[in-house]
Scaffold this motif. Structure first.
Motif, PDB file in Angstrom:
ATOM      1  N   MET A   1      43.760  49.464  38.049  1.00  0.00           N
ATOM      2  CA  MET A   1      44.980  49.212  38.149  1.00  0.00           C
ATOM      3  C   MET A   1      45.358  48.181  39.177  1.00  0.00           C
ATOM      4  N   LEU A   2      46.280  47.501  38.998  1.00  0.00           N
ATOM      5  CA  LEU A   2      46.834  46.663  39.994  1.00  0.00           C
ATOM      6  C   LEU A   2      47.828  47.517  41.214  1.00  0.00           C
ATOM      7  N   PRO A   3      47.966  47.232  42.387  1.00  0.00           N
ATOM      8  CA  PRO A   3      48.772  48.055  43.152  1.00  0.00           C
ATOM      9  C   PRO A   3      50.199  48.153  42.645  1.00  0.00           C
ATOM     10  N   ASP A   4      51.086  49.113  43.004  1.00  0.00           N
ATOM     11  CA  ASP A   4      52.321  49.319  42.460  1.00  0.00           C
ATOM     12  C   ASP A   4      53.376  48.218  43.080  1.00  0.00           C
ATOM     13  N   HIS A   5      53.186  47.783  44.304  1.00  0.00           N
ATOM     14  CA  HIS A   5      53.911  46.896  45.215  1.00  0.00           C
ATOM     15  C   HIS A   5      52.952  45.388  45.419  1.00  0.00           C
ATOM     16  N   GLN A   6      53.223  44.698  44.714  1.00  0.00           N
ATOM     17  CA  GLN A   6      52.465  43.386  44.946  1.00  0.00           C
ATOM     18  C   GLN A   6      53.046  42.581  46.265  1.00  0.00           C
ATOM     19  N   PRO A   7      52.093  41.962  46.883  1.00  0.00           N
ATOM     20  CA  PRO A   7      52.665  41.163  48.284  1.00  0.00           C
ATOM     21  C   PRO A   7      53.293  39.892  47.521  1.00  0.00           C
ATOM     22  N   PRO A   8      53.992  39.270  48.367  1.00  0.00           N
ATOM     23  CA  PRO A   8      54.879  38.066  48.282  1.00  0.00           C
ATOM     24  C   PRO A   8      53.992  36.885  48.205  1.00  0.00           C
ATOM     25  N   TYR A   9      52.762  37.190  47.252  1.00  0.00           N
ATOM     26  CA  TYR A   9      51.920  35.940  47.117  1.00  0.00           C
ATOM     27  C   TYR A   9      52.416  34.635  46.455  1.00  0.00           C
ATOM     28  N   MET A  10      51.957  33.714  46.900  1.00  0.00           N
ATOM     29  CA  MET A  10      52.294  32.199  46.222  1.00  0.00           C
ATOM     30  C   MET A  10      53.540  32.217  45.616  1.00  0.00           C
ATOM     31  N   GLN A  11      54.774  32.032  46.467  1.00  0.00           N
ATOM     32  CA  GLN A  11      56.004  31.636  46.036  1.00  0.00           C
ATOM     33  C   GLN A  11      56.084  30.810  45.085  1.00  0.00           C
ATOM     34  N   GLU A  12      57.099  31.293  44.017  1.00  0.00           N
ATOM     35  CA  GLU A  12      57.253  30.429  42.766  1.00  0.00           C
ATOM     36  C   GLU A  12      57.270  28.869  42.847  1.00  0.00           C
ATOM     37  N   PRO A  13      57.910  28.430  43.872  1.00  0.00           N
ATOM     38  CA  PRO A  13      57.634  27.004  43.916  1.00  0.00           C
ATOM     39  C   PRO A  13      56.574  26.236  44.135  1.00  0.00           C
ATOM     40  N   GLU A 105      46.132  37.792  41.042  1.00  0.00           N
ATOM     41  CA  GLU A 105      46.568  38.683  40.063  1.00  0.00           C
ATOM     42  C   GLU A 105      45.824  38.368  38.741  1.00  0.00           C
ATOM     43  N   THR A 106      44.622  38.877  38.696  1.00  0.00           N
ATOM     44  CA  THR A 106      43.790  38.275  37.363  1.00  0.00           C
ATOM     45  C   THR A 106      43.832  39.503  36.150  1.00  0.00           C
ATOM     46  N   VAL A 107      43.302  39.242  35.011  1.00  0.00           N
ATOM     47  CA  VAL A 107      43.332  39.955  33.936  1.00  0.00           C
ATOM     48  C   VAL A 107      42.361  40.958  33.932  1.00  0.00           C
ATOM     49  N   TYR A 108      41.280  41.286  34.865  1.00  0.00           N
ATOM     50  CA  TYR A 108      40.095  41.752  34.649  1.00  0.00           C
ATOM     51  C   TYR A 108      40.279  43.360  35.157  1.00  0.00           C
ATOM     52  N   GLU A 109      39.436  44.380  34.627  1.00  0.00           N
ATOM     53  CA  GLU A 109      39.438  45.934  34.977  1.00  0.00           C
ATOM     54  C   GLU A 109      38.916  45.964  36.219  1.00  0.00           C
ATOM     55  N   ASP A 110      39.230  47.005  36.716  1.00  0.00           N
ATOM     56  CA  ASP A 110      38.543  47.540  38.102  1.00  0.00           C
ATOM     57  C   ASP A 110      36.808  47.592  38.158  1.00  0.00           C
ATOM     58  N   GLY A 111      36.556  46.908  38.966  1.00  0.00           N
ATOM     59  CA  GLY A 111      34.861  47.121  38.958  1.00  0.00           C
ATOM     60  C   GLY A 111      34.210  46.149  38.166  1.00  0.00           C
ATOM     61  N   PHE A 112      34.728  45.272  37.405  1.00  0.00           N
ATOM     62  CA  PHE A 112      34.013  44.545  36.339  1.00  0.00           C
ATOM     63  C   PHE A 112      32.837  43.633  36.683  1.00  0.00           C
ATOM     64  N   PHE A 113      33.127  42.934  38.003  1.00  0.00           N
ATOM     65  CA  PHE A 113      32.003  41.912  38.143  1.00  0.00           C
ATOM     66  C   PHE A 113      31.180  42.363  39.271  1.00  0.00           C
ATOM     67  N   LYS A 114      29.882  41.929  39.016  1.00  0.00           N
ATOM     68  CA  LYS A 114      28.702  42.107  40.127  1.00  0.00           C
ATOM     69  C   LYS A 114      29.247  41.235  41.258  1.00  0.00           C
ATOM     70  N   GLY A 115      29.617  40.168  41.087  1.00  0.00           N
ATOM     71  CA  GLY A 115      30.003  39.057  42.174  1.00  0.00           C
ATOM     72  C   GLY A 115      31.086  37.983  41.493  1.00  0.00           C
ATOM     73  N   ILE A 116      31.771  37.535  42.794  1.00  0.00           N
ATOM     74  CA  ILE A 116      32.720  36.350  42.694  1.00  0.00           C
ATOM     75  C   ILE A 116      32.457  35.306  43.384  1.00  0.00           C
ATOM     76  N   PHE A 117      32.740  34.084  43.163  1.00  0.00           N
ATOM     77  CA  PHE A 117      32.602  32.964  43.689  1.00  0.00           C
ATOM     78  C   PHE A 117      33.843  32.073  43.691  1.00  0.00           C
TER      79      PHE A 117
END
Length: 245
Positions: A1-13, A105-117
């Motif tokens: 699950m995503l956190p309940d309170h998202q940070p102010p990432y990537m302001q819309e403009p 904010e991706t669409v993937y489940e918790d712990g899905f990947f072995k690795g990310i680049f």
């Protein structure tokens, strides 16, 4: 699950500006950025080091900010905020799985990947967005999973400006980024340099002869002087002490 309170990432403009920029660039991106000797040199060096970091047969692996799929030979999944870039990647790699979403904010489940680049992504983003991406990558990687990122070396590039105002504007020292990553649950495992030589200033005909010397120096103590740092992080067994939300 995503956190309940998202940070102010990537302001819309800012998000819209970056998305529009790459949507417009997508049809010609490969030719414009990697169809020349400089782009081919950088691509070759990135592939060389990624192959040293990623064990053959590792799956699932996510290319986060995959663009047009330039490095999809080493990933099973790709995600990008630009729908047009994703369209190009799907056309080139119909057998891979792609998602049009933000790296924070991706669409993937918790712990899905072995690795990310994630290549050439963090350098374009503000600090709070980078924090959000580190937190999201932590969420979607499995226990003991890894994350590979690159960023401009602030020790080498003390000042940078671009006509867009955001393009390649975020840089770190190795110590700074390792400290930031540790606060978000990642320990630094290894790192290399990218582009120690000022390749962009050399004649095109000479660039190919510099590759192996440059790549060797990017593995030695001299790597701290390279233009970019390529860092592999390992997910800690215990969750981070805090996230900046």
């Amino acid at each position: 699950m995503l956190p309940d309170h998202q940070p102010p990432y990537m302001q819309e403009p800012i998000q819209e500006t970056i998305t529009d920029y790459y949507n417009q660039l997508a049809p010609h991106y490969d030719a414009d950025r990697f169809g020349n000797s400089y782009g081919q040199y950088l691509h070759r060096q990135e592939v060389y080091f990624l192959q040293k970091m990623i064990a053959p047969g590792t799956e699932p692996v996510l290319s986060l900010g995959c663009g047009t799929g330039r490095l999809m030979e080493m990933a099973s999944h790709g995600a990008d905020i630009s729908s047009q870039m994703i369209d190009e990647a799907i056309r080139k790699y119909p057998g891979k799985q792609f998602a049009n979403c933000s790296a924070a904010e991706t669409v993937y489940e918790d712990g899905f990947f072995k690795g990310i680049f994630s290549m050439h992504v963090l350098m374009h983003l503000p600090f709070d967005t980078i924090e959000a991406i580190l937190a999201e990558a932590y969420r979607i990687t499995a226990a003991d999973g890894w994350l590979i990122v690159d960023f401009p070396n602030k020790s080498r590039r003390k000042k940078h400006s671009s006509k867009e105002g955001w393009h390649a504007s975020s840089g770190f020292t190795i110590k700074e980024f390792s400290t930031l990553a540790l606060a978000h649950g990642w320990r630094t495992e290894k790192h290399y340099g990218l582009l120690l030589f000022p390749i962009h200033r050399l004649p095109s005909a000479l660039r190919q002869f510099c590759f192996w010397a440059d790549t060797l120096l990017c593995r030695l103590f001299t790597k701290k002087y390279a233009s970019y740092t390529l860092m592999q992080l390992r997910k800690k067994k215990q969750p981070p002490h805090f996230f900046t939300f």
